[in-house]
Write a protein that holds these residues in place. Structure first.
Motif, PDB file in Angstrom:
ATOM      1  N   ARG A 156      20.399  58.877  54.931  1.00 54.94           N
ATOM      2  CA  ARG A 156      19.464  58.543  56.003  1.00 54.94           C
ATOM      3  C   ARG A 156      20.091  57.599  57.017  1.00 54.94           C
ATOM      4  O   ARG A 156      19.881  57.732  58.214  1.00 54.94           O
ATOM      5  CB  ARG A 156      18.213  57.921  55.411  1.00 54.94           C
ATOM      6  CG  ARG A 156      17.467  58.875  54.510  1.00 54.94           C
ATOM      7  CD  ARG A 156      15.998  58.559  54.503  1.00 54.94           C
ATOM      8  NE  ARG A 156      15.356  59.145  53.332  1.00 54.94           N
ATOM      9  CZ  ARG A 156      15.342  58.584  52.131  1.00 54.94           C
ATOM     10  NH1 ARG A 156      15.948  57.411  51.942  1.00 54.94           N
ATOM     11  NH2 ARG A 156      14.723  59.167  51.141  1.00 54.94           N
ATOM     12  N   ARG A 157      20.883  56.654  56.533  1.00 52.82           N
ATOM     13  CA  ARG A 157      21.554  55.732  57.446  1.00 52.82           C
ATOM     14  C   ARG A 157      22.478  56.526  58.363  1.00 52.82           C
ATOM     15  O   ARG A 157      22.559  56.269  59.557  1.00 52.82           O
ATOM     16  CB  ARG A 157      22.343  54.708  56.630  1.00 52.82           C
ATOM     17  CG  ARG A 157      22.412  53.348  57.261  1.00 52.82           C
ATOM     18  CD  ARG A 157      22.584  52.251  56.225  1.00 52.82           C
ATOM     19  NE  ARG A 157      23.603  52.550  55.230  1.00 52.82           N
ATOM     20  CZ  ARG A 157      23.476  52.236  53.939  1.00 52.82           C
ATOM     21  NH1 ARG A 157      22.406  51.622  53.499  1.00 52.82           N
ATOM     22  NH2 ARG A 157      24.442  52.536  53.099  1.00 52.82           N
ATOM     23  N   ASP A 160      20.377  58.524  60.869  1.00 52.67           N
ATOM     24  CA  ASP A 160      19.748  57.585  61.799  1.00 52.67           C
ATOM     25  C   ASP A 160      20.765  57.099  62.834  1.00 52.67           C
ATOM     26  O   ASP A 160      20.494  57.072  64.031  1.00 52.67           O
ATOM     27  CB  ASP A 160      19.171  56.400  61.010  1.00 52.67           C
ATOM     28  CG  ASP A 160      18.487  55.375  61.902  1.00 52.67           C
ATOM     29  OD1 ASP A 160      17.748  55.785  62.818  1.00 52.67           O
ATOM     30  OD2 ASP A 160      18.686  54.165  61.698  1.00 52.67           O
ATOM     31  N   ASP A 163      21.440  59.417  65.739  1.00 55.23           N
ATOM     32  CA  ASP A 163      20.325  59.766  66.623  1.00 55.23           C
ATOM     33  C   ASP A 163      19.406  60.862  66.106  1.00 55.23           C
ATOM     34  O   ASP A 163      18.668  61.460  66.893  1.00 55.23           O
ATOM     35  CB  ASP A 163      20.836  60.179  68.016  1.00 55.23           C
ATOM     36  CG  ASP A 163      21.019  58.969  68.909  1.00 55.23           C
ATOM     37  OD1 ASP A 163      20.334  57.958  68.667  1.00 55.23           O
ATOM     38  OD2 ASP A 163      21.845  59.035  69.827  1.00 55.23           O
ATOM     39  N   PHE A 164      19.447  61.128  64.818  1.00 55.34           N
ATOM     40  CA  PHE A 164      18.500  62.092  64.262  1.00 55.34           C
ATOM     41  C   PHE A 164      17.144  61.404  64.081  1.00 55.34           C
ATOM     42  O   PHE A 164      17.080  60.204  63.832  1.00 55.34           O
ATOM     43  CB  PHE A 164      18.977  62.611  62.904  1.00 55.34           C
ATOM     44  CG  PHE A 164      20.058  63.646  63.008  1.00 55.34           C
ATOM     45  CD1 PHE A 164      19.787  64.982  62.774  1.00 55.34           C
ATOM     46  CD2 PHE A 164      21.356  63.287  63.351  1.00 55.34           C
ATOM     47  CE1 PHE A 164      20.790  65.937  62.874  1.00 55.34           C
ATOM     48  CE2 PHE A 164      22.368  64.231  63.457  1.00 55.34           C
ATOM     49  CZ  PHE A 164      22.085  65.560  63.219  1.00 55.34           C
ATOM     50  N   VAL A 165      16.085  62.184  64.226  1.00 55.83           N
ATOM     51  CA  VAL A 165      14.737  61.672  63.989  1.00 55.83           C
ATOM     52  C   VAL A 165      14.232  62.252  62.672  1.00 55.83           C
ATOM     53  O   VAL A 165      14.296  63.465  62.469  1.00 55.83           O
ATOM     54  CB  VAL A 165      13.768  62.079  65.119  1.00 55.83           C
ATOM     55  CG1 VAL A 165      12.431  61.378  64.933  1.00 55.83           C
ATOM     56  CG2 VAL A 165      14.349  61.749  66.471  1.00 55.83           C
TER      57      VAL A 165
END
Lengths: 590, 590
Positions: A156-157, A160, A163-165
């Motif tokens: 997830r880091r 994130d 720039d992924f949502v």
């Protein structure tokens, strides 16, 4: 309410803490009585600390400690003392200190557990699953799940920071007709109608791209109503992503970056990207499957032409009827006994191969029962084709292509495993690309999507969609780790026209397409951007990362076939009224 | 395949980039033709950039751009130019530059959308949900979901840095009898048996504590088969955690730290912890509910004693029959008209109150139709009790306690909202603690758990479990934000003996307890540590954070009552064969 509040964990204290007053909480791991003193290893998730009940130090507490047994839960307050010279335990992070206990509080007792928590003794899978809460207490299982935790956070880091949502897609979705393996969920409000649990958020993430989210990711549970197997659970976890305005390389690079991070942070291993790419065509030819284990060579070679020239009837007739003769060189395996080879023959039978032809290689050429049907010239050709040398064992399957491929793929693995040809420490990551868009479904005499019907055809092949559909390449890619498909993805179709054509080629007529995928076709009318993505199986990934075989080792509460009273995740009966409320009744058993 | 690969996003270019050659991809947001030149605002998730098609610069590209309409998807290559003096657009981050287009690629066209993407015009909820993929394209919705994304990341980072382990709990769980609101999932393998989708991972996280995981968290979907409402979705997202060896304060402090982080990082707002704590008893007395909005005062006061002394029959009889007379001071509301007050009376009727007694306060005391029943002395007492001053309006309900509480709680909110007494910019966080363990269920004439049966009673009250169960306090705590319960938790029972006793007090006999919760009782035998936790509603939290009313604004794909062809998450029909495979048949409609 506990009087003692822990100040440290059991993995924390060091020599520098000597003299401090601390409170620890945890489980009695082991107890030793020595010279009237009670020594206990107190365990929690973070480690173990030796605590000491010495009657000369505190008679009352020593007395209270006499009842302590393995797996009792206690809190103790005491002073950290450096262990005397020569008494340190180098195997324990806290091995340089003891805690001399002044105060003991017993928080809970424990019956004798059905298996030892820290023991390395073999425990049956059934017992482990029945007492999963005790199984999970074992340091090894804690390590597995903590590693899995790390994979979540790293993943997830990583997304994130790119720039992924993260967007949650629904679990109660529309059931699509023919989705035979969907789990269905009856709706109470709309009686007689059903939700389906998603097999993947595929369409939702495509919709999100149409919505302009540009980069989406999610770690998400998916569901498939299939039989349980060691490598498959009906609910499984997927790392799911989708990107807009991308080509294959963008998705592939993004995932390679993720894998580099995960290997570095979980295993401390540097792996290098880019990973090798292999075409589907080469994978099938050289390894017989689309997810080859590349930790060893042993590629498949074809000798149909040589077989056709031989006097061996089986080979000749297969060659004449359009089949293939292909084989592998089991290097150095000429020492295998006749019994070993018979076992290999039985092994290949289960994949549909009618037999296994073999030759041992020596200084004079080939030896075997059938060597006589191959003259010296042909023997030489075979030896050259398979790069063989004296001491090697050559194994051949003569059959139609699909059987030969599958059989040799499995045979290759079998031989490599049983002859120690695989470096178990190696992590071999590769991509398989240039998949065909369709595969021929013999049983139904039709073409099916090899991946799914939203996969974009290669633009150079668009012109052949009608006349040579099986030659059309898909813009698809699979990630393979040590012979296991970790996941796959593709560039998707973003043109309504192309999507309709693909549905038609799949014999989905316009009305059915509209019923099943109307919302997608509609969405493609309003400015859908080019997009593509991928989904990776997280359970598998973690299993392989940790060098394990069984996926259930990295799932806290895996599914079991049988309901046991202790497993909370097995199906069970419900009462008739509940069913009636849902507009349903049970069928009588046949 | 697209020829142009984007080099920047539409939110990125600045004056310093002037002279660079760039490629942008996105949606045509607006188009203006001015002096033969086409100006387009190109939009993506990151912002907007003005791109210019000038026939003097490139006639061919200008010609190609003539077909461009709103929501077309394009890629353009061109040179960044600083806008001439005085032409910069300060409302746009990229307002100091233009991109002079050399090359245009149309990636997709778009039909006219049913509503404007960037328009502020009101669009009906129904239309927005039908075309959710276009609704989500609106910058406002993108901001909401991006904020939600931030909440996920902050939350996980926070728990990770506090040594929590993220563990996935199952979605297909054992259906427990009487779980009337569970979604059921028929099992194909075990025909006639059902899984249930979890309403919360409560028991799993308790099992994880027994397993020694010490600190667990998860952001997880939960399910409740209930009617849809604006504030409630059948699938909802929960921030879920559990800790071992803790007391109430440990959980409360942990969550306060999280809320401080979230407010700082999402809103840039400093909030201060610790949050105020209010006992359940005080909350009910002062605000009439257990999740009071503390952004305004207007506390409830009781005047039963005064009413008893008055000549007003309604008050006297309620006071004599053990009811309550309680009221609020609507400060400065004496100017409300008779019609306004009649509306308030109708308002309170819906909560079961038979009437609303009121007084206006002036220099001489109380005025109203019933003021004559209160002598000067009693009027003075009332004025003092309610801290009233001339210009205030006093409103009273005389009824049994539960009706008075609920009515006044709602009345208080109604008056505060309609008279602008609430500071909408304020975020008021508080804890409600010391809940009772049980509540009396009038309908069934029995005691039910106020929270759930795993909640630990307060140790000081253990002795009253049998004789005064309704006085026993629970070790429970609820977090309240602006009058909305964000979530609740408790210290759990870790003693098998206490757990059994609670089941018994809830009229769950031993056999039923064993059937439903046998695995829990069993697990408590083997060294269960003291533990507690909490669950927060993430959908609600994000809704409130963003100052919104409707929870559906922060859910990408909310559920709707009606299936529309464009919503993929509505239930639908399935064919009979599918049902038969599951051992089920549809009941005929009554």
């Amino acid at each position: 309410m506990s009087d003692l509040q822990r100040t440290q964990t059991c993995g924390q204290l060091r020599k520098a803490d000597a003299g401090d007053e601390v409170t620890l909480s945890g489980w009695v791991d082991t107890r030793r009585d020595h010279g009237g003193v009670i020594f206990i290893d107190l365990r929690d998730r973070y480690g173990k600390t030796q605590i000491v009940f010495n009657p000369e130090h505190n008679a009352e507490t020593h007395e209270a400690a006499s009842v302590l047994r393995t797996e009792y839960v206690i809190s103790v307050k005491g002073k950290v003392e450096e262990r005397p010279e020569g008494m340190a335990n180098p195997d324990l992070d806290t091995g340089e200190i003891d805690v001399m206990v002044d105060k003991l509080e017993i928080l809970n007792s424990s019956e004798t557990t059905p298996f030892e928590i820290t023991g390395d003794t073999e425990v049956s899978t059934e017992l482990r699953l029945k007492y999963r809460y005790l199984d999970l207490r074992r340091p090894q299982m804690q390590k597995y799940l903590t590693s899995r935790h790390k994979v979540y956070q790293i993943t997830r880091r990583y997304f994130d920071s790119n720039d992924f949502v993260e967007i949650e897609t629904p679990f109660l979705t529309k059931s699509t007709p023919e989705g035979a393996r969907d789990y269905l969920v009856p709706s109470r409000i709309n009686r007689g109608q059903f939700y389906a649990l998603p097999q993947s958020p595929q369409l939702f993430k495509q919709i999100l791209m149409v919505s302009g989210f540009d980069r989406y990711f999610q770690i998400v549970k998916c569901f498939r109503d299939e039989d349980l197997r060691a490598q498959r659970q009906p609910e499984f976890t997927q790392v799911d992503l989708e990107m807009s305005f991308v080509r294959e390389d963008d998705v592939i690079n993004m995932i390679e970056g993720l894998m580099v991070e995960i290997f570095k942070e979980v295993l401390g291993k540097e792996i290098s990207a880019p990973f090798p790419r292999l075409s589907y065509h080469d994978a099938m030819n050289l390894y017989g499957c689309d997810a080859p284990d590349l930790r060893f060579e042993m590629t498949i070679k074809e000798i149909t032409d040589i077989g056709a020239k031989s006097d061996f009837k089986v080979f000749k007739s297969v060659a004449e009827s359009g089949g293939q003769i292909r084989g592998i060189n089991a290097v150095g395996c000429a020492s295998l006994s006749r019994k070993n080879i018979d076992e290999l023959t039985s092994f290949v039978n289960q994949f549909g191969a009618k037999g296994l032809a073999w030759f041992k290689v020596d200084e004079n050429g080939l030896t075997s029962q059938i060597a006589k049907f191959f003259n010296a010239e042909l023997q030489k050709e075979i030896i050259e084709r398979l790069n063989a040398a004296p001491g090697d064992l050559l194994l051949f399957v003569a059959d139609k292509e699909s059987v030969a491929s599958q059989t040799l793929s499995q045979l290759r693995l079998n031989i490599a495993k049983s002859n120690g040809m695989i470096n178990e420490e190696e992590f071999n990551l590769s991509w398989v690309v240039d998949f065909p868009l369709f595969e021929y479904n013999e049983e139904m005499d039709r073409n099916d999507s090899l991946h799914h019907p939203f996969t974009s055809p290669h633009p150079d092949d668009l012109k052949h969609l009608e006349d040579r559909p099986l030659d059309v390449r898909a813009r698809a890619y699979d990630l393979v780790l040590n012979g296991v498909e970790l996941g796959g993805g593709s560039i998707r179709i973003h043109s309504q026209e192309v999507q309709k054509k693909i549905f038609n080629l799949l014999n989905i007529d316009d009305a059915t397409a509209q019923e099943r995928f109307g919302f997608l076709l509609e969405a493609l009318k309003y400015g859908a951007p080019p997009h593509g993505g991928i989904a990776l199986g997280l359970d598998r990934m973690v299993t392989l990362l940790l060098g394990l075989d069984d996926i259930r080792e990295v799932i806290a509460f895996p599914k079991t076939q049988k309901a046991t009273c202790l497993m909370v995740d097995a199906p069970s009966d419900v009462d008739e009224k509940q069913l009636r409320d849902l507009g349903l009744s049970l069928l009588k058993p046949d």
